[in-house]
Design an enzyme around this catalytic site. Structure first.
Site, mmCIF file in Angstrom:
data_model
loop_
_atom_site.group_PDB
_atom_site.id
_atom_site.type_symbol
_atom_site.label_atom_id
_atom_site.label_comp_id
_atom_site.label_asym_id
_atom_site.label_seq_id
_atom_site.Cartn_x
_atom_site.Cartn_y
_atom_site.Cartn_z
ATOM 1 N N ARG A 26 5.893 2.338 -11.022
ATOM 2 C CA ARG A 26 6.926 3.216 -11.123
ATOM 3 C C ARG A 26 7.452 3.127 -12.809
ATOM 4 O O ARG A 26 7.252 2.380 -13.485
ATOM 5 C CB ARG A 26 8.103 2.894 -10.413
ATOM 6 C CG ARG A 26 7.880 2.742 -8.938
ATOM 7 C CD ARG A 26 9.137 2.938 -8.010
ATOM 8 N NE ARG A 26 9.935 1.528 -8.380
ATOM 9 C CZ ARG A 26 9.924 0.390 -7.886
ATOM 10 N NH1 ARG A 26 8.685 0.250 -7.069
ATOM 11 N NH2 ARG A 26 10.636 -0.485 -8.184
ATOM 12 N N HIS B 96 1.059 -1.082 -0.112
ATOM 13 C CA HIS B 96 -0.029 0.028 -0.009
ATOM 14 C C HIS B 96 0.829 1.331 0.005
ATOM 15 O O HIS B 96 0.830 2.040 -0.861
ATOM 16 C CB HIS B 96 -0.736 -0.071 1.276
ATOM 17 C CG HIS B 96 -1.988 -1.093 1.359
ATOM 18 N ND1 HIS B 96 -3.061 -1.091 0.799
ATOM 19 C CD2 HIS B 96 -1.791 -2.533 1.544
ATOM 20 C CE1 HIS B 96 -3.546 -2.184 0.881
ATOM 21 N NE2 HIS B 96 -2.992 -2.896 1.216
ATOM 22 N N GLU C 231 3.710 -5.189 -11.790
ATOM 23 C CA GLU C 231 5.160 -5.111 -12.280
ATOM 24 C C GLU C 231 5.417 -6.281 -13.427
ATOM 25 O O GLU C 231 5.996 -6.028 -14.380
ATOM 26 C CB GLU C 231 6.212 -4.694 -11.208
ATOM 27 C CG GLU C 231 5.747 -3.784 -10.088
ATOM 28 C CD GLU C 231 6.654 -3.565 -8.819
ATOM 29 O OE1 GLU C 231 6.465 -2.712 -8.006
ATOM 30 O OE2 GLU C 231 7.334 -4.912 -8.607
#
Length: 363
Positions: free
Chosen positions: A172, A17, A279
């Site tokens: 990211r 989180h 990811e």
């Protein structure tokens, strides 16, 4: 523009989180937004990591003598206090900051908490995965595969914008940057580099259990296994000792800063069914997925149905399950090819950009 994140990490909650909120905060900071974090200092918190990334953290104390009532929520215990107590702790900070947005990522908070802070902000956003409680918010994100906006229509106000699915996964930027390279190198699948990653905390030492199972599996002679653990994982020393005593060379890495690169270079991940699933999908990494918690079951099943992963529970039959999968892969590398193709279709790595653009447009 000012944004406040209310999020926690702990041995019970894990790190996912907080990490996805940090991802979003970085994307907002690049747009000139000032970001603050409100975090309770549970055992296993990531407060220093957040500060190390350059953000202000307003630390909320853990009350050792407080035993919260169940607030009617499945994950009430994750908060460490009641929602009313949390409101009391947060209100002076938020009322002083007067943020443009409050972003809440916490299974133990619902509309009761959110309504208290509507007067102190212009907008409120919720990041959720469960669709199991009501929210009072202007924007809601659930990045899980198979989730539909209709799952939330009865749980949020009519004006709320609902974003669902891995197209909005908070990754990211380096995962998108490495996507093309990662997919290209998988055109000829192999099994020479395996990553074992059971999440950032792994409070029950699933890593050690999987390593025990791997010791009994038939892997290619030139296959390397890299274990990746978070800095707050309580079993690091045990795993390091276990790895050093195994017949196969096991490399244990702690608190890595190049996760995207490591994933792009690996051929297979044995990993937990958490937020790192997106990811792996972005990079097209084949995954043997271990379900560690009940709240991971739905997403794990959806990924398996999509063909992006092969799932199993952490149980006594783990050795047999892994052995069968490795034999299957060794006899037919098309198994990996299929997972690569299916995983890569789940998300393209631009989800965070889409979410931030929606938030800025709404502001």
């Amino acid at each position: 523009m000012k944004v406040v994140f209310r999020v926690d990490a702990s041995l019970l909650i894990g790190s996912g989180h907080t990490m996805r909120c940090l991802t979003m905060a970085e994307a907002l900071r690049q747009q000139g937004v000032e970001c603050h974090f409100l975090c309770r200092n549970h055992k296993g918190h990531l407060i220093e990591q957040i500060r190390g990334a350059g953000y202000t953290v307003h630390e909320l104390p853990v009350e050792v003598d407080v035993f919260p009532e169940r607030d009617g929520l499945v994950h009430s215990a994750w908060l460490g206090v009641t929602q009313a107590h949390d409101v009391k702790d947060c209100q002076p900070i938020i009322s002083a900051l007067q943020p443009s947005w409050i972003i809440v990522d916490h299974y133990a908070l619902d509309c009761d908490w959110e309504e208290k802070f509507q007067p102190f902000c212009q907008h409120l956003m919720v990041i959720d995965d469960l669709a199991d409680r009501k929210h009072s918010c202007d924007l809601l994100l659930d990045q899980n595969l198979g989730r539909l906006a209709t799952d939330y229509t009865a749980l949020v106000p009519e004006h709320c914008t609902i974003l669902t699915g891995p197209i909005y996964a908070l990754l990211r930027s380096e995962f998108y940057d490495l996507r093309e390279y990662s997919l290209k190198r998988r055109s000829q699948p192999s099994l020479k580099n395996i990553i074992l990653n059971m999440g950032g905390v792994d409070k029950d030492n699933a890593t050690g259990k999987v390593l025990c199972a791997l010791e009994q599996c038939s892997l290619p002679q030139d296959c390397k296994v890299t274990v990746i653990m978070g800095a707050k994982a309580p079993w690091i020393e045990n795993v390091q000792a276990q790895a050093s005593s195994m017949s196969r060379l096991i490399d244990v890495k702690v608190n890595v800063s190049n996760m995207a690169t490591l994933m792009a270079e690996c051929d297979l991940v044995i990993g937990a069914a958490g937020s790192t699933s997106w990811e792996r999908c972005c990079l097209g990494v084949p995954t043997l997925m271990v379900v560690l918690a009940q709240n991971q079951v739905e997403a794990a099943k959806a990924l398996e149905a999509q063909g992006a992963a092969i799932c199993f529970m952490l149980e006594s039959k783990l050795v047999l399950a892994l052995q069968n999968q490795f034999l299957n892969i060794a006899n037919n590398y098309a198994v990996l090819t299929n997972m690569i193709e299916c995983a890569s279709r789940v998300t393209d790595g631009l989800g965070c950009k889409r979410v931030v653009n929606t938030l800025l447009e709404k502001f």
